[in-house]
Each structure stands twice: as structure tokens, then as C-alpha cells.
Design an enzyme around this catalytic site. Structure first.
Site, PDB file in Angstrom:
ATOM      1  N   LYS A  12       0.826  -1.219   0.000  1.00  0.00           N
ATOM      2  CA  LYS A  12       0.000   0.000   0.000  1.00  0.00           C
ATOM      3  C   LYS A  12       0.858   1.266   0.000  1.00  0.00           C
ATOM      4  O   LYS A  12       0.542   2.219  -0.698  1.00  0.00           O
ATOM      5  CB  LYS A  12      -0.953   0.011   1.197  1.00  0.00           C
ATOM      6  CG  LYS A  12      -2.191  -0.848   0.985  1.00  0.00           C
ATOM      7  CD  LYS A  12      -3.187  -0.679   2.121  1.00  0.00           C
ATOM      8  CE  LYS A  12      -4.392  -1.593   1.940  1.00  0.00           C
ATOM      9  NZ  LYS A  12      -5.235  -1.631   3.147  1.00  0.00           N
ATOM     10  N   LYS A  50      -5.353 -10.239  -8.204  1.00  0.00           N
ATOM     11  CA  LYS A  50      -6.549 -10.578  -7.449  1.00  0.00           C
ATOM     12  C   LYS A  50      -7.686  -9.615  -7.795  1.00  0.00           C
ATOM     13  O   LYS A  50      -7.455  -8.416  -7.902  1.00  0.00           O
ATOM     14  CB  LYS A  50      -6.213 -10.446  -5.956  1.00  0.00           C
ATOM     15  CG  LYS A  50      -7.115 -11.222  -5.044  1.00  0.00           C
ATOM     16  CD  LYS A  50      -6.788 -10.943  -3.591  1.00  0.00           C
ATOM     17  CE  LYS A  50      -7.483  -9.685  -3.113  1.00  0.00           C
ATOM     18  NZ  LYS A  50      -7.566  -9.550  -1.665  1.00  0.00           N
ATOM     19  N   LYS A  92     -11.870  -4.535  -5.181  1.00  0.00           N
ATOM     20  CA  LYS A  92     -12.681  -3.344  -5.392  1.00  0.00           C
ATOM     21  C   LYS A  92     -11.804  -2.129  -5.631  1.00  0.00           C
ATOM     22  O   LYS A  92     -12.257  -1.138  -6.154  1.00  0.00           O
ATOM     23  CB  LYS A  92     -13.669  -3.119  -4.248  1.00  0.00           C
ATOM     24  CG  LYS A  92     -13.209  -3.555  -2.920  1.00  0.00           C
ATOM     25  CD  LYS A  92     -14.345  -3.669  -1.922  1.00  0.00           C
ATOM     26  CE  LYS A  92     -13.764  -4.035  -0.576  1.00  0.00           C
ATOM     27  NZ  LYS A  92     -14.688  -4.508   0.382  1.00  0.00           N
TER      28      LYS A  92
HETATM   29  P1  AMP Z   1     -11.500  -6.685   1.469  1.00  0.00           P
HETATM   30  O1  AMP Z   1     -12.243  -6.394   0.220  1.00  0.00           O
HETATM   31  O2  AMP Z   1     -10.040  -6.573   1.248  1.00  0.00           O
HETATM   32  O3  AMP Z   1     -12.015  -6.006   2.671  1.00  0.00           O
HETATM   33  O4  AMP Z   1     -11.739  -8.226   1.721  1.00  0.00           O
HETATM   34  C1  AMP Z   1     -12.849  -8.759   2.408  1.00  0.00           C
HETATM   35  C2  AMP Z   1     -12.766 -10.259   2.406  1.00  0.00           C
HETATM   36  O5  AMP Z   1     -12.878 -10.760   1.069  1.00  0.00           O
HETATM   37  C3  AMP Z   1     -11.428 -10.817   2.913  1.00  0.00           C
HETATM   38  O6  AMP Z   1     -11.627 -12.031   3.581  1.00  0.00           O
HETATM   39  C4  AMP Z   1     -10.637 -10.989   1.638  1.00  0.00           C
HETATM   40  O7  AMP Z   1      -9.586 -11.871   1.749  1.00  0.00           O
HETATM   41  C5  AMP Z   1     -11.718 -11.488   0.701  1.00  0.00           C
HETATM   42  N1  AMP Z   1     -11.373 -11.187  -0.692  1.00  0.00           N
HETATM   43  C6  AMP Z   1     -11.236  -9.968  -1.257  1.00  0.00           C
HETATM   44  N2  AMP Z   1     -10.939 -10.071  -2.577  1.00  0.00           N
HETATM   45  C7  AMP Z   1     -10.861 -11.400  -2.843  1.00  0.00           C
HETATM   46  C8  AMP Z   1     -10.587 -12.170  -4.020  1.00  0.00           C
HETATM   47  N3  AMP Z   1     -10.327 -11.605  -5.194  1.00  0.00           N
HETATM   48  N4  AMP Z   1     -10.612 -13.501  -3.902  1.00  0.00           N
HETATM   49  C9  AMP Z   1     -10.887 -14.100  -2.738  1.00  0.00           C
HETATM   50  N5  AMP Z   1     -11.167 -13.442  -1.600  1.00  0.00           N
HETATM   51  C10 AMP Z   1     -11.143 -12.105  -1.638  1.00  0.00           C
END
Ligand code: AMP
Ligand code: TRP
Length: 343
Positions: A120, A201, A204
Site C-alpha cells: 500500500k 486478485k 474493489k
Molecule cells: P476486502 O475487500 O479486502 O475487505 O476483503 C474482504 C474479504 O474478502 C477478505 O476475507 C478478503 O480476503 C476477501 N477477498 C477480497 N478479494 C478477494 C478475491 N479476489 N478472492 C478471494 N477473496 C477475496
């Protein structure tokens, strides 16, 4: 060890999800879907981590909308307020206070080593202290609940490892206080990759790039279009593969596998008669559309009834507060802070 632990009938699960940006298919398949499936078997706490969101700049009105929208999405996806506790992190002040207590036992070097932090800061000019401290707040989230399990995507494994280190250090310094939790990484759909670039990956953070992510609120037509454009390779072989060349096809099959719950062999057999990648994309899109249709409808209903949504969240905050404030008191006692009414 927590006093209430011996009496616990079910294993306790804690997970958090960020309200920054709209929820995409990776969040759903990597996290939320598993939470819904396991809600009967475990005692669950699901936290919308708005305090984590503000470690990077947010537009206030957007953040507020997205936080409620995410809450509505969690209920729409099937989390049942009767079975699990869904709440907003900032509604339970023990999280920020617990973070402070843990800050005081966490060496800065541990935080500077975090991959996500390094990643980041390489993309930002100025870095807020909160960004460095992010994993300590996450540790407080988890440890205040004596969670046994922390279901997260692969990218969060290091933060859960750090949480374990912090718990052990605190226990060593102040006596046995925290349960040392375990990360639970879902096997199917653990990592959904971008449709535009299957080497990164799905996130968002890149949702503004056309064709990268599938937003859970996307209309069927849009989902179809996103999959149609998905990057694959020049071959026609539809099977799971570690070959970087075939990352696109592998990702499409992974999405299908996560949605249907079928094994690799079953998924490959499903596509044995497919006519090329066009067919594969259309069928994966169809599976995604049908999976998301009822979610979108329920989400819409809740967003039009904010009173009801906020009522559900107040119930969650009260349940979460009862558990975490009790633990925080134990932490303060251990550290030598004065507890009113106690010797
Ligand atoms: P975040 O969007 O980073 O807050 O992620 C929220 C949850 O979704 C966490 O458990 C992440 O590891 C999971 N997550 C986010 N993006 C992915 C992705 N592309 N594939 C699998 N899990 C994801
Ligand atoms: N950092 C996690 C993520 O970005 C979100 C999170 C915050 C979390 N607190 C948590 C996940 C506690 C699990 C447990 O995905």
C-alpha cells in the site's frame, strides 16, 4: 483462557469486511458465501470494519452509504441476525481501545514487515499512522472475542499470523489472557482473479477498471458482458491448471467451482462437451447471474428501509459490545489500569 470458553458449545468465528468500495465477486466467494454456509455450525461475529476503511482517504458520504450498503448485502446474502452477530466496528468502542492496549505490546518492526502495508505505501505519497497500525486494530477485533477461527482470504493470512504473535506476546507479558486464533482459508474460490487480468486478485480497488470485477449489484446484462470480455488464452483446453498461460481459464473454472460446490473433476466433466471458451464464459456468467439474483433483490428492499437496517445493526452492536467490553476490562485489569469499583 476466557472464563466463558469451557461452556461454549460451538466454536467462535470472527471475521471482518471493509466497507470501502462495492462488494465484488471475490469478497463473496472468498469470504461471505462461506460465512453464510457455516452460520449454523459456529458462533459467528461479522464486523463491518469502518475504522479500517478510514486508514486510507474516504469520501465521508460515500463511506456512510457503502457501510450501510455492505450491511444490507450481508443480510441479503443470507446472514441471519438470529444466528449471528453482524455489526459496525465503530459502534463498539472496545475495538479502538483494545487496539491501543495492543499497540503498547507490538513492536513497530512487526508492522513494517507486513506485505500489505509495504504494497500500500508503495502506491501512496503520504501514509497515515493508521495504515501502519491497521493489523493491530485487526488483532484487537479478533482477540477481544476469543475467536477460535478467523475465515479470511489468502491475502489476510499474514495479518492473522501477526494476531497470533501479538496474543502470545501479551499472554507472555501479562499472563494468559487471549485465545490464540487460527486462520481458516476457504479452499474453493479462495482467490478470485481479475477478469481483465487473471494474474492480479479481483479487488474493489480496481473496480473502476472496466471488465475487472463483477460487482454483486451488477445487472445480469453487465455480468454477461464482463465474462464475455474475460481474458483467456489462445487455446481451447478447459481444465484446471497452474500454467500461468492458462490463468484466465483456471479462474473461470474456479469461480464456477466455488458457486456450484462441485469438485475439480466434476467441474471439468461439466465442461467436457463445451464448444470453446465462448461457451465456458457464457455458462460461468449464467451461474454467477443466478447466484446473485436473489441477493440483489433482497439488498434493494433493505436499502429502502434504513430504519429496519439500523435496527438490525443496533442489535448486533449490543451483542458484540457485551462480549468485547468484558474482555477489554480483563485487558485493562491485567495492564494495571484502574477499573472503577475494583481494588
Ligand atoms: P476486502 O475487500 O479486502 O475487505 O476483503 C474482504 C474479504 O474478502 C477478505 O476475507 C478478503 O480476503 C476477501 N477477498 C477480497 N478479494 C478477494 C478475491 N479476489 N478472492 C478471494 N477473496 C477475496
Ligand atoms: N483486514 C481484513 C481485510 O481487508 C478485514 C478485517 C478487519 C478482518 N478486521 C478483521 C478480517 C478481523 C478478519 C478478522 O480483508
Amino acid at each position: 483462557m476466557a472464563g466463558d470458553e469451557r461452556k461454549r458449545a460451538k466454536r467462535r468465528v470472527f471475521s471482518g469486511i471493509q466497507p470501502s468500495g462495492d462488494v465484488q465477486l471475490g469478497n463473496y466467494l472468498g469470504a461471505i458465501k462461506g460465512w453464510v454456509e457455516r452460520q449454523d455450525a459456529k458462533e459467528n461475529y461479522f464486523c463491518i470494519v469502518d475504522l479500517h476503511a478510514i486508514t486510507t482517504p474516504q469520501k465521508p458520504e460515500e463511506l456512510r452509504r457503502q457501510t450501510r450498503s455492505l450491511a444490507a448485502m450481508l443480510f441479503a446474502a443470507g446472514l441471519d441476525p438470529e444466528k449471528c452477530t453482524v455489526f459496525i466496528q465503530s459502534h463498539v468502542t472496545a475495538h479502538a481501545e483494545g487496539c491501543w492496549a495492543l499497540n503498547c505490546v507490538t513492536p513497530v518492526g512487526w508492522l513494517e514487515r507486513m506485505t500489505q502495508y509495504k504494497d500500500k505505501i508503495s502506491r501512496q505519497e503520504s501514509v497515515a499512522t493508521g495504515l501502519l497500525d491497521y493489523p493491530v486494530l485487526m488483532a484487537a477485533d479478533i482477540l477481544l472475542y476469543d475467536a477460535d477461527e478467523v475465515p479470511v482470504g489468502d491475502d489476510q493470512r499474514q495479518h492473522v499470523e501477526l494476531t497470533r504473535d501479538i496474543a502470545q506476546r501479551f499472554n507472555h507479558l501479562y499472563g494468559d489472557t487471549f485465545k490464540v486464533p487460527e486462520a481458516v482459508i476457504p479452499e474453493a474460490g479462495a482467490r478470485v482473479m481479475g477478469l481483465d487480468d487473471p494474474t492480479v486478485k479481483m479487488s474493489k480497488s480496481y473496480a473502476h477498471i472496466r471488465g475487472h470485477a463483477v460487482n454483486l449489484l451488477d445487472e445480469p446484462k453487465e455480468i454477461e458482458r464482463s465474462f464475455k470480455r474475460a481474458v483467456t488464452d489462445s487455446g481451447n483446453d478447459i481444465r484446471f491448471s497452474d500454467d500461468p498461460e492458462k490463468a484466465g481459464v483456471n479462474n473461470l473454472l474456479g469461480v464456477y467451482k466455488a458457486i456450484t460446490g462441485r469438485s475439480r473433476e466434476e467441474v471439468e466433466a461439466d465442461f467436457a462437451g463445451a464448444r470453446g471458451y465462448g461457451d465456458l464464459k457464457a455458462r460461468v456468467a449464467e451461474a454467477v447471474i443466478e447466484e446473485l439474483r436473489p441477493l440483489r433483490e433482497r439488498h434493494h428492499r433493505l436499502m429502502n428501509d434504513v430504519g429496519e437496517l439500523d435496527r438490525l445493526l443496533a442489535v448486533g452492536a449490543e451483542q458484540a459490545g457485551a462480549v468485547s467490553e468484558n474482555k477489554l476490562k480483563e485487558v485493562k485489569r491485567r495492564m494495571g489500569l484502574v477499573i472503577p469499583g475494583e481494588q
